[in-house]
Design a protein around this motif. Structure first.
Motif, PDB file in Angstrom:
ATOM      1  N   SER A  84       0.809  -1.227   0.000  1.00 31.70           N
ATOM      2  CA  SER A  84       0.000   0.000   0.000  1.00 31.70           C
ATOM      3  C   SER A  84       0.834   1.264   0.000  1.00 31.70           C
ATOM      4  O   SER A  84       0.457   2.270  -0.606  1.00 31.70           O
ATOM      5  N   SER A  85       1.993   1.266   0.679  1.00 31.27           N
ATOM      6  CA  SER A  85       2.815   2.481   0.695  1.00 31.27           C
ATOM      7  C   SER A  85       3.416   2.753  -0.673  1.00 31.27           C
ATOM      8  O   SER A  85       3.626   3.906  -1.055  1.00 31.27           O
ATOM      9  N   VAL A  86       3.689   1.702  -1.432  1.00 28.93           N
ATOM     10  CA  VAL A  86       4.199   1.875  -2.793  1.00 28.93           C
ATOM     11  C   VAL A  86       3.084   2.357  -3.715  1.00 28.93           C
ATOM     12  O   VAL A  86       3.286   3.226  -4.565  1.00 28.93           O
ATOM     13  N   PHE A  87       1.890   1.819  -3.525  1.00 28.48           N
ATOM     14  CA  PHE A  87       0.766   2.174  -4.389  1.00 28.48           C
ATOM     15  C   PHE A  87       0.493   3.674  -4.382  1.00 28.48           C
ATOM     16  O   PHE A  87       0.276   4.284  -5.432  1.00 28.48           O
ATOM     17  N   ARG A 105       0.307   7.248 -16.965  1.00 28.38           N
ATOM     18  CA  ARG A 105      -0.249   6.017 -16.418  1.00 28.38           C
ATOM     19  C   ARG A 105       0.082   4.837 -17.326  1.00 28.38           C
ATOM     20  O   ARG A 105      -0.108   4.912 -18.532  1.00 28.38           O
ATOM     21  N   PRO A 106       0.576   3.715 -16.748  1.00 34.22           N
ATOM     22  CA  PRO A 106       0.740   2.505 -17.561  1.00 34.22           C
ATOM     23  C   PRO A 106      -0.613   2.036 -18.102  1.00 34.22           C
ATOM     24  O   PRO A 106      -1.669   2.385 -17.566  1.00 34.22           O
ATOM     25  N   GLN A 107      -0.587   1.231 -19.150  1.00 32.04           N
ATOM     26  CA  GLN A 107      -1.843   0.776 -19.742  1.00 32.04           C
ATOM     27  C   GLN A 107      -2.681  -0.030 -18.758  1.00 32.04           C
ATOM     28  O   GLN A 107      -3.908   0.053 -18.773  1.00 32.04           O
ATOM     29  N   ARG A 108      -2.048  -0.851 -17.937  1.00 33.01           N
ATOM     30  CA  ARG A 108      -2.765  -1.639 -16.948  1.00 33.01           C
ATOM     31  C   ARG A 108      -2.002  -1.614 -15.617  1.00 33.01           C
ATOM     32  O   ARG A 108      -0.770  -1.646 -15.590  1.00 33.01           O
ATOM     33  N   ILE A 109      -2.770  -1.584 -14.516  1.00 35.78           N
ATOM     34  CA  ILE A 109      -2.183  -1.597 -13.172  1.00 35.78           C
ATOM     35  C   ILE A 109      -2.837  -2.700 -12.348  1.00 35.78           C
ATOM     36  O   ILE A 109      -4.071  -2.761 -12.241  1.00 35.78           O
ATOM     37  N   LEU A 142      -7.929   4.316  -6.065  1.00 32.65           N
ATOM     38  CA  LEU A 142      -8.273   2.900  -6.004  1.00 32.65           C
ATOM     39  C   LEU A 142      -9.204   2.473  -7.136  1.00 32.65           C
ATOM     40  O   LEU A 142      -9.060   1.388  -7.703  1.00 32.65           O
ATOM     41  N   ALA A 143     -10.163   3.311  -7.486  1.00 38.77           N
ATOM     42  CA  ALA A 143     -11.120   2.947  -8.537  1.00 38.77           C
ATOM     43  C   ALA A 143     -10.467   2.897  -9.914  1.00 38.77           C
ATOM     44  O   ALA A 143     -11.060   2.374 -10.862  1.00 38.77           O
ATOM     45  N   ASP A 144      -9.237   3.414 -10.041  1.00 40.50           N
ATOM     46  CA  ASP A 144      -8.545   3.436 -11.322  1.00 40.50           C
ATOM     47  C   ASP A 144      -7.717   2.178 -11.556  1.00 40.50           C
ATOM     48  O   ASP A 144      -7.157   1.982 -12.628  1.00 40.50           O
ATOM     49  N   VAL A 145      -7.651   1.300 -10.534  1.00 41.60           N
ATOM     50  CA  VAL A 145      -6.862   0.073 -10.645  1.00 41.60           C
ATOM     51  C   VAL A 145      -7.609  -0.937 -11.509  1.00 41.60           C
ATOM     52  O   VAL A 145      -8.826  -1.089 -11.396  1.00 41.60           O
ATOM     53  N   GLN A 203     -13.647   4.520   1.470  1.00 38.56           N
ATOM     54  CA  GLN A 203     -14.900   4.912   0.801  1.00 38.56           C
ATOM     55  C   GLN A 203     -14.778   4.877  -0.722  1.00 38.56           C
ATOM     56  O   GLN A 203     -15.392   5.667  -1.423  1.00 38.56           O
ATOM     57  N   THR A 204     -13.956   3.970  -1.201  1.00 39.23           N
ATOM     58  CA  THR A 204     -13.765   3.751  -2.637  1.00 39.23           C
ATOM     59  C   THR A 204     -13.475   2.278  -2.839  1.00 39.23           C
ATOM     60  O   THR A 204     -12.833   1.651  -1.994  1.00 39.23           O
ATOM     61  N   GLN A 205     -13.934   1.727  -3.944  1.00 35.93           N
ATOM     62  CA  GLN A 205     -13.644   0.330  -4.204  1.00 35.93           C
ATOM     63  C   GLN A 205     -13.090   0.139  -5.609  1.00 35.93           C
ATOM     64  O   GLN A 205     -13.393   0.913  -6.517  1.00 35.93           O
ATOM     65  N   PRO A 206     -12.260  -0.888  -5.780  1.00 40.67           N
ATOM     66  CA  PRO A 206     -11.672  -1.140  -7.101  1.00 40.67           C
ATOM     67  C   PRO A 206     -12.714  -1.704  -8.058  1.00 40.67           C
ATOM     68  O   PRO A 206     -13.760  -2.217  -7.635  1.00 40.67           O
ATOM     69  N   LYS A 207     -12.416  -1.626  -9.349  1.00 34.63           N
ATOM     70  CA  LYS A 207     -13.335  -2.180 -10.351  1.00 34.63           C
ATOM     71  C   LYS A 207     -13.437  -3.689 -10.224  1.00 34.63           C
ATOM     72  O   LYS A 207     -14.517  -4.263 -10.321  1.00 34.63           O
ATOM     73  N   VAL A 208     -12.298  -4.355 -10.030  1.00 31.91           N
ATOM     74  CA  VAL A 208     -12.256  -5.810  -9.903  1.00 31.91           C
ATOM     75  C   VAL A 208     -11.301  -6.155  -8.761  1.00 31.91           C
ATOM     76  O   VAL A 208     -10.205  -5.604  -8.674  1.00 31.91           O
TER      77      VAL A 208
END
Length: 351
Positions: free
Chosen positions: A75-78, A87-91, A114-117, A136-141
């Motif tokens: 998480s500290s790296v993220f 931004r890389p194409q995929r994270i 987080l939602a951009d992951v 208060q945010t969630q990832p797409k997958v």
């Protein structure tokens, strides 16, 4: 994880990690599918300036290589990705650290990012729910896998039959009086039991802790051992202890340490504090024992029970159930198979 992703797509990867004076790089004679680059620093390990220097240099390296896929571990790296110019194409974000225990600025960064992951991998669903509520945010997958990869990867872990053990109890990991309850081992209440302890002493009064360990006639303290030595010695012990002090953070309550899985893989039944994931898996497979709580008295009672069953058919059943759990679920190929479809989907059309 890095090796498996690279081999999945037949690509060569780059793994960037910080250099630690106290933790030299582990030799990987098996030929990983990635190049390893360690970022050096003039600052003390894990100090704020050490971390800042590493993240700054790592970001510049990512920008230089401009990867199609960026896998972020921790998480500290993220949160440092907010400093990337492109931004890389995929994270893929492997969130094996507890997000909710971060400083407020890092939690705010998760709210933004987080939602951009493209894919988030977590070691525990309950902890992920806690983190998502906090930020208060969630990832797409998101998907969950256990932290099962052993230090002997990709070779099998060395194990011994139940009747070929040395009668001693094992601890390997951090030794700290508050974080890891290191005083349990030197208490007069447990002087009748024999302990083998491995690991780095991180307590502020490390000298006092080490002196107490070395003065105890029932303790053998080996310090930080090479992976090969730890693998061989671990297999000789009868039980392995697993706990973190849950007062540190909710993350330390929910998630067991990696040694829970490495002990099971080595056929050494764990004696665990009641961390939820430990309780779930021990009850599912019957492969260990659960302490009533984290107290010294609960520790002493668990030791007495463990000593009574050692050498009986009940102990042999625990060892056998460790082997079943490691074979059926708690191994890296099975865990990577859980995340592989999500990785393929996230990278469709990119790799």
């Amino acid at each position: 994880m890095m090796d498996s992703i690279c081999k999945l797509f037949g690509k060569r990867g780059l793994l960037i990690e910080p250099d630690e004076i106290a933790r030299p790089p582990v030799e990987m004679p098996w030929g990983p599918a990635f190049e390893l680059k360690r970022v050096s620093s003039d600052y003390p390990d894990h100090s704020p300036m050490w971390q800042r220097a590493y993240l700054s240099q790592a970001l510049r390296m990512v920008e230089k290589y401009n990867p199609k896929l960026l896998v972020v571990f921790g998480s500290s790296v993220f949160t440092s990705l907010i400093g990337l110019k492109r931004r890389p194409q995929r994270i893929i974000y492997h969130a094996y650290e507890f997000i909710s225990n971060l400083q407020e600025a890092d939690i705010d960064a998760h709210r933004l990012m987080l939602a951009d992951v493209d894919l988030m991998v977590t070691p525990d669903v309950e902890r992920l729910v806690y983190d998502v509520r906090t930020v208060q945010t969630q990832p797409k997958v998101a998907t969950a896998i256990y932290n099962v990869a052993d230090v002997s990867y990709p070779a099998a872990v060395h194990s011994l039959p139940a009747d070929q053990r040395n009668g001693r109890f094992l601890w390997y990991g951090t030794l700290h009086r508050h974080q890891a309850l290191a005083d349990h081992f030197t208490s007069e209440l447990v002087r009748e039991y024999q302990f083998d302890l491995f690991g780095r002493i991180t307590d502020p009064n490390a000298g006092e802790v080490e002196a107490a360990l070395r003065d105890a006639h029932n303790i053998r303290y080996f310090g930080v051992a090479p992976a090969e030595e730890l693998n061989a010695r671990r297999a000789e012990n009868i039980f392995s202890f697993v706990w973190w002090n849950p007062e540190i953070s909710p993350g330390h309550y929910y998630l067991p340490s990696n040694r829970f899985f490495t002990s099971i893989q080595a056929g050494v039944p764990p004696i665990c504090a009641p961390h939820p994931q430990c309780v779930e898996l021990v009850e599912r497979y019957g492969c260990g024992m659960i302490m009533e709580d984290w107290s010294l008295s609960a520790f002493a009672r668990a030791l007495a029970r463990a000593q009574r069953i050692y050498g009986t058919s009940a102990y042999a059943d625990l060892v056998r159930n460790c082997e079943i759990a490691a074979r059926d679920e708690l191994n890296w190929p099975r865990q990577f198979a859980r995340v592989e479809p999500h990785i393929r989907q996230a990278l469709a059309g990119v790799l």
